[in-house]
Design an enzyme around this catalytic site. Structure first.
Site, PDB file in Angstrom:
ATOM      1  N   GLU A  75       0.448  -1.239   0.028  1.00  0.00           N
ATOM      2  CA  GLU A  75       0.051  -0.528   0.331  1.00  0.00           C
ATOM      3  C   GLU A  75       1.015   1.419  -0.066  1.00  0.00           C
ATOM      4  O   GLU A  75       1.253   1.406   1.029  1.00  0.00           O
ATOM      5  CB  GLU A  75      -1.190   0.312   1.103  1.00  0.00           C
ATOM      6  CG  GLU A  75      -2.134   1.303   1.285  1.00  0.00           C
ATOM      7  CD  GLU A  75      -2.530   1.239   2.919  1.00  0.00           C
ATOM      8  OE1 GLU A  75      -3.623   2.174   2.729  1.00  0.00           O
ATOM      9  OE2 GLU A  75      -2.433   0.334   3.757  1.00  0.00           O
TER      10      GLU A  75
ATOM     11  N   LYS B  23     -10.347   1.363  -2.542  1.00  0.00           N
ATOM     12  CA  LYS B  23     -10.396   1.149  -1.360  1.00  0.00           C
ATOM     13  C   LYS B  23     -11.044   1.422  -0.754  1.00  0.00           C
ATOM     14  O   LYS B  23     -12.187   2.805  -0.853  1.00  0.00           O
ATOM     15  CB  LYS B  23      -9.175   1.466  -0.258  1.00  0.00           C
ATOM     16  CG  LYS B  23      -9.380   1.148   1.473  1.00  0.00           C
ATOM     17  CD  LYS B  23      -7.469   1.845   1.986  1.00  0.00           C
ATOM     18  CE  LYS B  23      -8.102   1.166   3.042  1.00  0.00           C
ATOM     19  NZ  LYS B  23      -6.628   1.828   4.325  1.00  0.00           N
TER      20      LYS B  23
ATOM     21  N   CYS C 271      -5.345  -2.845   2.698  1.00  0.00           N
ATOM     22  CA  CYS C 271      -5.835  -2.944   4.289  1.00  0.00           C
ATOM     23  C   CYS C 271      -6.777  -2.970   4.918  1.00  0.00           C
ATOM     24  O   CYS C 271      -6.675  -3.995   5.686  1.00  0.00           O
ATOM     25  CB  CYS C 271      -4.421  -1.650   4.227  1.00  0.00           C
ATOM     26  SG  CYS C 271      -3.853  -1.262   5.944  1.00  0.00           S
TER      27      CYS C 271
END
Length: 385
Positions: A132, A206, A247
């Site tokens: 990331e 995301k 994440c």
């Protein structure tokens, strides 16, 4: 013809139940579908079987088990029904995880990632995963400065231009970690997937933004900088069907369950867990997502650097479908090469047949995106009829 009409009507009825008319505020019909009533008779019947002497129920047990499994309706635990696991293009291949240091020099970060990808490929990797925010320091002030226009490409997105060139030249698939993407006046935390032909196969923004407040430990509000993505991402590649998360997305098991129901062989999570949550949850969550869904999970973090306010935990890993750690590293820079063998997916699912044991009579996971597509198609068929 009749079967098509029947399917269309069924899906339209399901749409009315799951997505009721906004003018009607009552959700009684939805509740009745997801929470079937238990009758006293059904409860006492199950109790009666257990209370009978074993000598009198040896044959009955077998019949009861079969009928109970049927009444559990495992195929209805996923709406729409889970897709069968597709045959992958490759059964075995090597994957590379590039855990790299990141600096304030963007050109250096891009060049460093390029070198790492080439090294991983030289060691046999057919799939490479980056971390990331591999092209920028993990600081609020850097994100907007380092952001790129992925859709414009070329000079407007030097990071993805490099990924496209390298993937085509080396004939490998690259899960390009994530970079800050600027689009329509907003910033997104975006992962770009490039196929072995150099083409952009998928772009995952995301979905779950990392907002955390642990007094005395860490306070971070990602939602103050980035906008949330709206679309789950599953992509077919030369190395199998891959579900993408970034994440914090790994904390939400519903997303992983949905990817598994879409037939994913592997879930990839570029990440940057910190020094507070990393030791507690990073490995735990990877193993949980792999175990619950009986597939492979790969993660990639940046290397640890105490020179920044946000310090990454590291420990990039590949986890197998039984929750076993296949390969991992510590917090320094590292390139991990590990083998993925998809034959273990069917083996583990045969050992522990969770898909046949789910309780569709008690709970359901609804994939809104897939369901909408099916219902829209059903509406078209219904109109044509």
């Amino acid at each position: 013809m009749k079967s098509a009409v029947a399917v269309s009507s069924s899906l339209l009825n399901l749409k009315n139940l799951l997505i009721p008319n906004t003018r009607r505020r009552r959700l009684t019909s939805l509740t009745s579908v997801l929470l079937p009533k238990l009758s006293l008779k059904s409860i006492t019947n199950h109790t009666a079987v257990k209370l009978l002497p074993s000598s009198a129920t040896s044959g009955l047990r077998f019949i009861s088990s079969s009928s109970m499994a049927s009444s559990f309706k495992p195929e209805q635990a996923r709406v729409p029904s889970a897709l069968p696991l597709p045959a992958p293009p490759l059964t075995k291949f090597n994957m590379g995880l590039c855990q790299l240091s990141v600096t304030t020099d963007k050109k250096r970060n891009i060049s460093h990632a390029k070198d790492a990808i080439e090294e991983a490929a030289s060691k046999g990797a057919k799939l490479v995963l980056l971390s990331e925010m591999w092209n920028t320091p993990y600081t609020k002030g850097s994100f907007r400065v380092f952001a790129e226009d992925v859709d414009a490409g070329g000079d407007a997105s030097p990071s993805t231009a490099m990924l496209s060139e390298v993937s085509k030249r080396l004939k490998i698939t690259i899960i390009g970690g994530s970079i800050p993407e600027k689009s329509g006046g907003r910033l997104y935390n975006t992962c770009c997937v490039f196929g072995s032909d150099g083409e952009l196969k998928a772009k995952h923004r995301k979905i779950h933004l990392f907002d955390i407040d642990i007094p005395g430990k860490i306070t971070y509000m990602e939602s103050r900088t980035f906008s949330a993505g709206e679309t789950p991402t599953v992509v077919d590649t030369d190395v199998g069907r891959i579900g993408i998360g970034i994440c914090y997305d790994i904390r939400f098991q519903e997303l992983a369950m949905m990817y598994a129901a879409r037939g994913a062989h592997l879930l990839c999570y570029p990440g940057a867990f910190n020094m507070t949550t990393g030791p507690l949850h990073w490995e735990l969550l990877q193993r949980a997502r792999a175990t619950d869904n009986q597939l492979y999970v790969a993660t990639c973090s940046s290397a640890r650097d105490y020179g920044y306010c946000y310090v990454a935990w590291g420990h990039s890993s590949l986890v197998g479908p039984f929750g076993e750690i296949i390969a991992t590293t510590e917090h320094e820079e590292a390139i991990i090469i590990a083998e993925i063998d998809y034959s273990f997916l069917e083996q583990r699912r045969s050992n522990l047949p969770l898909n046949k044991q789910r309780r569709g009579d008690l709970y359901q996971l609804v994939d809104i995106q897939r369901l909408n597509k099916q219902m829209n198609a059903a509406e078209v068929v219904h109109v044509e009829m």
